[in-house]
Design a protein around this motif. Structure first.
Motif, mmCIF file in Angstrom:
data_model
loop_
_atom_site.group_PDB
_atom_site.id
_atom_site.type_symbol
_atom_site.label_atom_id
_atom_site.label_comp_id
_atom_site.label_asym_id
_atom_site.label_seq_id
_atom_site.Cartn_x
_atom_site.Cartn_y
_atom_site.Cartn_z
ATOM 1 N N SER A 1 46.334 6.752 -79.013
ATOM 2 C CA SER A 1 46.872 7.730 -78.062
ATOM 3 C C SER A 1 48.296 8.158 -78.390
ATOM 4 N N SER A 2 48.918 7.536 -79.396
ATOM 5 C CA SER A 2 50.297 7.885 -79.746
ATOM 6 C C SER A 2 50.647 7.249 -81.089
ATOM 7 N N GLY A 3 51.813 7.617 -81.593
ATOM 8 C CA GLY A 3 52.410 6.932 -82.730
ATOM 9 C C GLY A 3 51.568 6.893 -83.993
ATOM 10 N N ILE A 4 51.606 5.751 -84.665
ATOM 11 C CA ILE A 4 50.920 5.577 -85.936
ATOM 12 C C ILE A 4 49.418 5.813 -85.792
ATOM 13 N N GLY A 5 48.808 5.277 -84.744
ATOM 14 C CA GLY A 5 47.373 5.435 -84.556
ATOM 15 C C GLY A 5 46.971 6.885 -84.413
ATOM 16 N N ARG A 6 47.721 7.628 -83.638
ATOM 17 C CA ARG A 6 47.420 9.056 -83.454
ATOM 18 C C ARG A 6 47.523 9.814 -84.765
ATOM 19 N N ALA B 1 40.786 14.900 -93.299
ATOM 20 C CA ALA B 1 40.187 14.574 -94.599
ATOM 21 C C ALA B 1 38.661 14.617 -94.576
ATOM 22 N N GLY B 2 38.070 14.955 -93.432
ATOM 23 C CA GLY B 2 36.624 15.100 -93.364
ATOM 24 C C GLY B 2 35.889 13.896 -92.832
ATOM 25 N N ASN B 3 36.554 13.117 -92.002
ATOM 26 C CA ASN B 3 35.925 11.973 -91.359
ATOM 27 C C ASN B 3 35.699 12.256 -89.876
ATOM 28 N N THR B 4 34.655 11.667 -89.309
ATOM 29 C CA THR B 4 34.503 11.613 -87.863
ATOM 30 C C THR B 4 35.378 10.467 -87.360
ATOM 31 N N VAL B 5 36.161 10.712 -86.314
ATOM 32 C CA VAL B 5 37.122 9.719 -85.841
ATOM 33 C C VAL B 5 36.941 9.500 -84.346
ATOM 34 N N ILE B 6 36.996 8.243 -83.929
ATOM 35 C CA ILE B 6 37.012 7.877 -82.515
ATOM 36 C C ILE B 6 38.322 7.161 -82.249
ATOM 37 N N VAL B 7 39.103 7.653 -81.298
ATOM 38 C CA VAL B 7 40.346 6.982 -80.925
ATOM 39 C C VAL B 7 40.134 6.262 -79.599
ATOM 40 N N ALA B 8 40.734 5.100 -79.475
ATOM 41 C CA ALA B 8 40.587 4.277 -78.278
ATOM 42 C C ALA B 8 41.949 3.744 -77.859
ATOM 43 N N ALA B 9 42.191 3.745 -76.543
ATOM 44 C CA ALA B 9 43.440 3.224 -75.991
ATOM 45 C C ALA B 9 43.299 3.186 -74.481
ATOM 46 N N ARG B 10 44.364 2.764 -73.803
ATOM 47 C CA ARG B 10 44.345 2.723 -72.343
ATOM 48 C C ARG B 10 44.686 4.065 -71.722
ATOM 49 N N SER B 11 45.433 4.907 -72.428
ATOM 50 C CA SER B 11 45.952 6.150 -71.863
ATOM 51 C C SER B 11 44.995 7.305 -72.086
ATOM 52 N N GLU B 12 44.301 7.720 -71.029
ATOM 53 C CA GLU B 12 43.386 8.856 -71.149
ATOM 54 C C GLU B 12 44.135 10.124 -71.527
ATOM 55 N N ASP B 13 45.298 10.347 -70.934
ATOM 56 C CA ASP B 13 46.059 11.564 -71.246
ATOM 57 C C ASP B 13 46.440 11.598 -72.727
ATOM 58 N N GLY B 14 46.911 10.470 -73.245
ATOM 59 C CA GLY B 14 47.290 10.409 -74.647
ATOM 60 C C GLY B 14 46.105 10.603 -75.567
ATOM 61 N N LEU B 15 44.964 10.027 -75.211
ATOM 62 C CA LEU B 15 43.766 10.195 -76.021
ATOM 63 C C LEU B 15 43.313 11.641 -76.046
ATOM 64 N N ARG B 16 43.343 12.287 -74.892
ATOM 65 C CA ARG B 16 42.957 13.703 -74.828
ATOM 66 C C ARG B 16 43.880 14.548 -75.705
ATOM 67 N N GLU B 17 45.158 14.209 -75.696
ATOM 68 C CA GLU B 17 46.111 14.958 -76.510
ATOM 69 C C GLU B 17 45.825 14.760 -78.001
ATOM 70 N N THR B 18 45.479 13.547 -78.388
ATOM 71 C CA THR B 18 45.144 13.288 -79.791
ATOM 72 C C THR B 18 43.935 14.109 -80.226
ATOM 73 N N ALA B 19 42.921 14.163 -79.376
ATOM 74 C CA ALA B 19 41.650 14.794 -79.742
ATOM 75 C C ALA B 19 41.613 16.298 -79.495
ATOM 76 N N GLU B 20 42.605 16.843 -78.807
ATOM 77 C CA GLU B 20 42.558 18.236 -78.370
ATOM 78 C C GLU B 20 42.360 19.200 -79.550
ATOM 79 N N GLY B 21 41.360 20.058 -79.413
ATOM 80 C CA GLY B 21 41.106 21.090 -80.404
ATOM 81 C C GLY B 21 40.484 20.609 -81.694
ATOM 82 N N ARG B 22 40.011 19.363 -81.721
ATOM 83 C CA ARG B 22 39.476 18.803 -82.963
ATOM 84 C C ARG B 22 38.021 18.370 -82.753
ATOM 85 N N GLU B 23 37.113 19.123 -83.333
ATOM 86 C CA GLU B 23 35.709 18.758 -83.289
ATOM 87 C C GLU B 23 35.506 17.499 -84.129
#
Length: 247
Positions: A14-19, A28-50
């Motif tokens: 949801s932030s920093g190095i992980g994001r 680079a052409g990978n499917t990615v799943i991000v996980a964390a406690r912060s829903e807002d941060g996770l949404r920001e990481t994933a925004e606009g990225r299929e």
């Protein structure tokens, strides 16, 4: 580690190095799943990225990890890379008796979290081609920061655990350790703007370049962390601890 075509799970995304790693792997052409406690941060990481997805996870919650792993296997059965990145770093004063709740939380998140999540997904990963586990430790695993003793200890333990994991999974799952120096993130108050730390973009650029090498290094160490990584063999550990204590 294969550079593209993976399905990669990144904790602390949801932030920093992980994001930033999540975005680079996605680019680079990978499917990615991000996980964390912060829903807002996770949404920001994933925004606009299929094909960059998010799931909530508290790696300190033992009861939720098995359920989370089951959800990952069901929704993303092709997941073949686990990146244990989530962590916290509270400052502590261990010169006298104190409340140990912060220390216990650091152990739960930084050490037991990766151990438990790896345990929950290891049999799945072993069944996949090009499987990898990436553990994010720290230069402080090798030279502890006096004001973050439990954090430093958990990273030293994670380094040791990673070496053992690499040996027992040899030929089945690739095991990689990323060893960051101090990086400009929000890990501690004021760190994101502190010029004593490596700029986040510079760290991601250099370390991601190392991750793309063939073969992938067992330990990904940017130049700025090498003095810490090799402090003991160079006889510099005490000198570097003193330097950190004076900061």
């Amino acid at each position: 580690m294969k550079n593209t075509g993976n399905t990669i799970l990144v904790t602390g995304g949801s932030s920093g190095i992980g994001r930033e790693y999540a975005k680079r792997w996605h680019d680079a052409g990978n499917t990615v799943i991000v996980a964390a406690r912060s829903e807002d941060g996770l949404r920001e990481t994933a925004e606009g990225r299929e094909n960059l997805h998010w799931l909530e996870l508290d790696v300190a919650d033992e009861a939720s990890i098995d359920q989370f792993a089951q959800t990952v296997r069901e929704r993303f059965p092709d997941v073949n890379v686990l990146v244990n990145n989530a962590g916290i770093m509270p400052f502590e004063n261990i010169s006298g008796s104190r409340d140990l709740s912060d220390a216990e939380k650091v152990v739960a998140i930084n050490l037991l979290g990766p151990i438990r999540l790896t345990n929950a997904l290891i049999d799945h990963l072993k069944s996949k081609d090009d499987a990898a586990i990436v553990n994010v430790s720290s230069g402080l695993a090798f030279v502890p920061l006096p004001k973050a003793p439990t954090y430093s200890a958990t990273k030293a333990a994670l380094h040791s655990y990673t070496m053992t994991l690499r040996k027992v999974l040899e030929g089945k799952v690739e095991v990689i350790e990323i060893v960051p120096p101090g990086v400009q993130t929000d890990l501690t108050p004021g760190q994101a703007n502190n010029d004593q730390y490596m700029p986040l973009d510079d760290f991601i650029d250099e370390s991601f370049g190392l991750l793309q090498q063939t073969p992938t290094p067992r330990e990904v160490c940017v130049e700025q962390v090498k003095a810490f990584r090799h402090a003991e063999e160079n006889g510099k550990t005490a000198e570097l601890i003193d330097m950190l204590a004076d900061r």
